[in-house]
Design a protein around this motif. Sequence first.
Motif, PDB file in Angstrom:
ATOM      1  N   VAL A 190       0.870  -1.174   0.000  1.00 33.66           N
ATOM      2  CA  VAL A 190       0.000   0.000   0.000  1.00 33.66           C
ATOM      3  C   VAL A 190       0.911   1.228   0.000  1.00 33.66           C
ATOM      4  O   VAL A 190       1.512   1.552   1.006  1.00 33.66           O
ATOM      5  CB  VAL A 190      -0.913   0.034   1.240  1.00 33.66           C
ATOM      6  N   SER A 200       0.421   4.637  -0.332  1.00 32.53           N
ATOM      7  CA  SER A 200      -0.556   5.707  -0.471  1.00 32.53           C
ATOM      8  C   SER A 200      -0.616   6.580   0.769  1.00 32.53           C
ATOM      9  O   SER A 200      -0.106   6.225   1.829  1.00 32.53           O
ATOM     10  CB  SER A 200      -1.941   5.108  -0.744  1.00 32.53           C
ATOM     11  N   ARG A 228      -8.752   6.324   1.919  1.00 28.92           N
ATOM     12  CA  ARG A 228      -9.593   5.547   1.004  1.00 28.92           C
ATOM     13  C   ARG A 228      -8.778   4.549   0.189  1.00 28.92           C
ATOM     14  O   ARG A 228      -9.348   3.696  -0.501  1.00 28.92           O
ATOM     15  CB  ARG A 228     -10.342   6.480   0.053  1.00 28.92           C
ATOM     16  N   CYS A 229      -7.452   4.638   0.246  1.00 26.07           N
ATOM     17  CA  CYS A 229      -6.582   3.714  -0.483  1.00 26.07           C
ATOM     18  C   CYS A 229      -6.266   2.459   0.326  1.00 26.07           C
ATOM     19  O   CYS A 229      -5.595   1.552  -0.168  1.00 26.07           O
ATOM     20  CB  CYS A 229      -5.268   4.400  -0.850  1.00 26.07           C
ATOM     21  N   SER A 268      -9.743  -0.992  -0.891  1.00 26.55           N
ATOM     22  CA  SER A 268      -9.268  -1.429  -2.206  1.00 26.55           C
ATOM     23  C   SER A 268      -9.573  -2.891  -2.496  1.00 26.55           C
ATOM     24  O   SER A 268      -9.620  -3.303  -3.654  1.00 26.55           O
ATOM     25  CB  SER A 268      -7.762  -1.168  -2.332  1.00 26.55           C
ATOM     26  N   GLY A 327      -9.226  -1.625  -6.479  1.00 26.39           N
ATOM     27  CA  GLY A 327      -7.961  -0.907  -6.422  1.00 26.39           C
ATOM     28  C   GLY A 327      -6.763  -1.746  -6.016  1.00 26.39           C
ATOM     29  O   GLY A 327      -5.625  -1.307  -6.194  1.00 26.39           O
ATOM     30  N   ASP A 342      -5.148  -3.116   7.426  1.00 27.16           N
ATOM     31  CA  ASP A 342      -4.808  -1.765   6.956  1.00 27.16           C
ATOM     32  C   ASP A 342      -3.534  -1.357   7.697  1.00 27.16           C
ATOM     33  O   ASP A 342      -3.557  -0.597   8.660  1.00 27.16           O
ATOM     34  CB  ASP A 342      -5.945  -0.789   7.272  1.00 27.16           C
ATOM     35  N   SER A 392      -2.658   6.699   7.575  1.00 27.28           N
ATOM     36  CA  SER A 392      -1.939   6.278   6.369  1.00 27.28           C
ATOM     37  C   SER A 392      -0.481   6.738   6.417  1.00 27.28           C
ATOM     38  O   SER A 392       0.002   7.483   5.575  1.00 27.28           O
ATOM     39  CB  SER A 392      -2.627   6.823   5.106  1.00 27.28           C
ATOM     40  N   TYR A 418       2.516   6.006   5.558  1.00 21.54           N
ATOM     41  CA  TYR A 418       3.344   5.273   4.604  1.00 21.54           C
ATOM     42  C   TYR A 418       4.820   5.425   4.980  1.00 21.54           C
ATOM     43  O   TYR A 418       5.323   6.524   5.164  1.00 21.54           O
ATOM     44  CB  TYR A 418       3.064   5.833   3.212  1.00 21.54           C
ATOM     45  N   ASN A 423      -4.100  13.260   0.264  1.00 25.70           N
ATOM     46  CA  ASN A 423      -5.211  12.308   0.330  1.00 25.70           C
ATOM     47  C   ASN A 423      -5.277  11.377  -0.868  1.00 25.70           C
ATOM     48  O   ASN A 423      -6.342  10.827  -1.157  1.00 25.70           O
ATOM     49  CB  ASN A 423      -6.541  13.076   0.429  1.00 25.70           C
ATOM     50  N   CYS A 459      -3.840   8.230  -3.745  1.00 28.77           N
ATOM     51  CA  CYS A 459      -3.336   6.861  -3.824  1.00 28.77           C
ATOM     52  C   CYS A 459      -2.104   6.796  -4.730  1.00 28.77           C
ATOM     53  O   CYS A 459      -1.639   7.808  -5.245  1.00 28.77           O
ATOM     54  CB  CYS A 459      -4.435   5.936  -4.328  1.00 28.77           C
ATOM     55  N   THR A 460      -1.620   5.587  -4.946  1.00 23.71           N
ATOM     56  CA  THR A 460      -0.305   5.373  -5.549  1.00 23.71           C
ATOM     57  C   THR A 460      -0.138   6.037  -6.908  1.00 23.71           C
ATOM     58  O   THR A 460       0.851   6.747  -7.146  1.00 23.71           O
ATOM     59  CB  THR A 460      -0.057   3.862  -5.689  1.00 23.71           C
TER      60      THR A 460
END
Length: 388
Positions: free
Chosen positions: A104, A106, A110-111, A116, A121, A142, A148, A150, A272, A274-275
């Motif tokens: 993940v 992101s 929401r990612c 997903s 996704g 998650d 998130s 990352y 906010n 994704c990848t």
Amino acid sequence: MLVRSGGLAVLCAAGLATPAAQAGPIYPAPDPDGFYAAPADLAGHAPGEVLRSRPVGTHPWPGATVWQLLFRSTDSHGGPIAAVTTLITPGPGARPLVSYQPFVNSLGTRCAPSHSLFDGGMQESGALGLMLARGWAVAVPDHLGPTSAYGASRLGGQITLDGIRAVEGFAPAGLQGAPVGLIGYSGGAMSTGFAAALAPEYAPELPIVGVAQGGLPVNPGKVALQIGDRPHPLFGLGFAVAMGLQREYPEEMPLDRALTPAGFALRDQLANVCTDQIITAGAGHSVGEFFTAGMQSDPVLIATMHANALETFPGVPRAPIYQWHGGNDQVPLDQALATAGRYCAAGTPVLFDVIPGADHAGAIVPGAMKAAGYLADRFAGLPAPANC
């Protein structure tokens, strides 16, 4: 595509300079689904305790039963957080449990896998069907956490372990005491590897019988230093890791003192997303455009990076490991081999498989097929092979 997951990780090592007007991390928008909200009494619950659960009626696995569990976990500073795992089981009754950590890469909530898995996704979703066909239950956490974060790999390991605790303690699933396997590739391998290394102290009661991890960046900061200040097609992912680490370590990663005006603009743009959006926004850019020149030797920043790099993390997994890596992987093979060698020297059986000629993306499938067989043998109680 998968050098994305951590290989560029710390292009943020560009240092600290004059403070800018804007300060503090940029957090993602909260998930609008109230299921994800932490209860007010969160601190009163034990790590891995289920806080909330719900069945998922519409999903892509015919005949399977799916739940989502909100559970209590712990952040990198020891504070309580709420996290989510998605449990998929092919039928009632006791069976092995696999905790699958996707890559993940992101910054938006929401990612996360809990979204997903159901909106198309997740690129790896096909692998889950193969594990379900073997009769295994699969938990997909998650593992970037509620903000998130990352790049915060130790956090990912803790969330993974607490997610397993939650699943094994969730009575409707009937998985109490189920033998556990861990699997992940690239960024997912970072959380998988930390879960394995943390388990002897963080969750010693979990019956983890095997670990499969591929394309593992054991020290993303070194990779970033090797890239230097050259334009890079995946620069956005490195910038996103800097943002994710600042979310988890706001005191240790004061990016507001290092960003240029363009850096602030990029941070706002990526907060906010994704990848694919992260990669597109950063493609062809370099450190010097977004960070002021600085202090790569800052001791607090270095300590933060070491806390999230398996190469420098002192913990040693006790469960046997199958590890695979492409022979031409952009993520350094020598670093992965050295870390696996340290585990071997400490008594952990490691079977290390180099996929000849494969780059980071090309190594996924051949290694994953062997990984499934490796975990099946561990579930069957067969002795773990090693080539230390």
